[in-house]
Design an enzyme around this catalytic site. Structure first.
Site, PDB file in Angstrom:
ATOM      1  N   HIS A  19       0.705   0.184  -0.359  1.00 45.74           N
ATOM      2  CA  HIS A  19      -0.428  -0.797  -0.085  1.00 45.74           C
ATOM      3  C   HIS A  19      -1.286  -0.983  -1.536  1.00 45.74           C
ATOM      4  CE1 HIS A  19      -0.739   0.378   4.499  1.00 45.74           C
ATOM      5  NE2 HIS A  19       0.489   0.815   3.952  1.00 45.74           N
ATOM      6  N   ASP A 121      -7.876  -2.723   3.664  1.00 42.61           N
ATOM      7  CA  ASP A 121      -6.614  -2.260   4.381  1.00 42.61           C
ATOM      8  C   ASP A 121      -6.615  -2.271   5.863  1.00 42.61           C
ATOM      9  OD1 ASP A 121      -3.977  -0.874   2.969  1.00 42.61           O
ATOM     10  OD2 ASP A 121      -4.284  -0.485   4.969  1.00 42.61           O
TER      11      ASP A 121
END
Ligand code: UDP
Length: 485
Positions: A19, A121
């Site tokens: 990520h 995110d």
């Protein structure tokens, strides 16, 4: 460069390599168009961004980092457990709980800086509420493919496994543009309804925040997932901007050090690869360590690699503490490295993946189908041997093997985060040989075509370039209207 220099955008990635790496690329991409970018992270993850930002001299100081303390101990995690792959399976909910505790410090930051946008995110659904309090548009950054999100949607809405008694029967996922079939065993525990309420609830919030947010940014490009990109926008009705592949934009200085410091020097790797014929080496790597193999499976892999007779670079990850058995390598067939030393290179730890994949000696990629690795393989124009393990990787495998037709599956049957097992050495060797020899021509020519499309997508006038322009234009309009009120 100055086009969007009035904009200030915050980026907040989840603390996992898969990520943080693409979010850093994304922040750099925004900064390359003039935007001021601020990345939020935690103390032990700061280095993932800082070294690379220092090297990105051409971005002229447009990216900065803000560090928030991570409440690991407060959430019941071991001290210093600040990355998801460091959390043992039973503490994954605690990790997400610790992340959610960052909502308040995030709100303080938003109040203080009033950015034009927060790109947070997918695993931070609470960021939508935080941003709304200060009228900051929140974009979701999905580190995953369009196909995965479309499949999840239809699994949820149609529940095609409801009346299926066998765990091994391939069942079509309804309403998708292609006939995509999975077995129940290949679904995640959340999709099977087996997980604890915490994880189920988190995924529910993730879905709701997709809808409630301003829109979704994808690390993908239109030509790669055309039907699924259209499906996502038209059927799910969520605003989306594909701006990838992000890894294609990284500058030469940052290519070798993505996420971590490589355990083997880039130049040493390149020297070894330089001595090999074009397309003669299989690169074998299973991501940053979100999933792990059982010791027996690692042995089967070694036997498969050896019996294939092919040249290889194999990245062996140092596992979590509880995987001492993997780390001591008792599973390694005796004399493996001595017998394969002419044709094989073993890297223990972290490899400069993008650099290796781009080398002309590399002719195939054995991958777990993490989305970043998949895109990096697409950008390098190499065909794949697919070996999905967990997360959304089984959908990515279908994209590669059945939609793009640039890879061959190894026969992975079961979704498992830890202790993956069940693929025999003969199947591994056979899949490698199919991709490198038997079907190499067709697979490689399709892979090369996607590589070209990826390059075009990010060039001025390409689909991803225009996608980002459209997004930045919208944010600029919002910027001006918010300043008026
Ligand atoms: N990676 C790397 N060296 C390694 C292992 C992984 O540079 O030895 C990078 C890889 O290039 C990719 C990321 O780590 O950018 C892994 O992300 P992916 O989505 O493929 O898998 P995950 O680790 O999230 O399962």
């Amino acid at each position: 460069m100055a086009a969007y220099d009035q904009l200030h955008v915050f980026f907040f990635p989840m603390m996992a390599q898969g990520h943080m790496i693409p979010t850093l690329d994304l922040a750099k991409l925004f900064a390359s168009r003039g935007v001021r970018a601020t990345i939020i992270t935690t103390p032990r993850n700061q280095h993932v961004f800082s070294d690379s930002i220092v090297k990105a001299t051409q971005l002229g100081g447009r990216i900065q980092i803000v560090v928030l303390d991570f409440p690991a101990v407060q959430a019941g995690l071991p001290e210093g457990c600040e990355r998801l792959d460091l959390a043992p399976d039973d503490l994954v909910p605690n990790f997400h709980a610790a992340c959610a505790m960052l909502q308040e410090p995030l709100e303080q930051l938003l109040q203080q800086h009033r950015p034009d946008c927060l790109v947070a995110d997918m695993f931070f659904p609470w960021a939508t509420d935080a941003a709304a309090k200060f009228h900051v548009p929140r974009l979701v950054f999905h580190g995953v493919s369009y196909i995965a999100l479309c499949a999840w949607y239809n699994l949820r809405v149609h529940d095609p496994f409801k009346n299926v008694s066998s765990d091994c029967e391939p069942v079509p996922i309804p309403n998708l543009p292609h006939d995509i079939r999975l077995t129940r065993l290949q679904l995640s525990p959340v999709d099977r309804g087996l997980l604890d309420s915490y994880s189920g609830e988190l995924m529910k919030q993730v879905r709701e925040s997709d809808v409630a947010s301003y829109g979704v940014i994808f690390n993908s490009f239109y030509e790669l997932e055309r039907e699924y990109a259209d499906y996502y926008t038209n059927i799910l009705g969520i605003k989306a901007w594909p701006v990838g592949p992000l890894s294609l934009r990284i500058n030469a200085e940052s290519r070798a050090e993505r996420g971590d410091k490589p355990s083997m020097d880039e130049h040493q790797c390149l020297k070894w690869l330089d001595s090999k014929a074009p397309n003669s080496i299989v690169y074998i790597c299973f991501g940053s360590g979100m999933a792990s193999f059982a010791p027996n499976q690692l042995r089967e892999l070694a036997v498969g690699i050896e019996s294939s007779g092919l040249g290889f670079v194999w990245v062996i990850r140092k596992g979590r503490d509880e995987e001492a058995e993997n780390n001591n390598e008792k599973w390694m067939p005796e004399g493996f490295e001595e017998r394969t030393k002419e044709r094989g290179l073993v890297i223990r730890g972290w490899a400069p993946q993008v650099v290796i994949l781009d080398h002309q000696a590399v002719g195939a990629f054995v991958t777990h189908c993490g989305w970043n690795s998949t895109l990096e393989g697409v950008c390098a124009g190499v065909p794949f041997v697919t070996w999905p393990m967990c997360a959304e990787q089984f959908y990515n495998e279908k994209l590669v093997t059945e939609v793009l037709k640039t890879g061959v599956g190894v026969g992975s049957k079961k979704w498992m985060r830890s202790g993956n097992d069940g693929v025999e050495s003969a199947a591994i060797a056979e899949a490698m040989k199919r991709v490198m020899m038997v079907e190499s021509e067709e697979l490689r020519s399709r892979a090369k075509a996607y590589k070209e499309m990826a390059k075009k997508a990010i060039e001025e006038g390409g689909s991803s370039y225009c996608g980002l322009t459209a997004l930045l234009d919208e944010l600029t309009t919002l910027h001006h209207s918010s300043r008026k009120h």
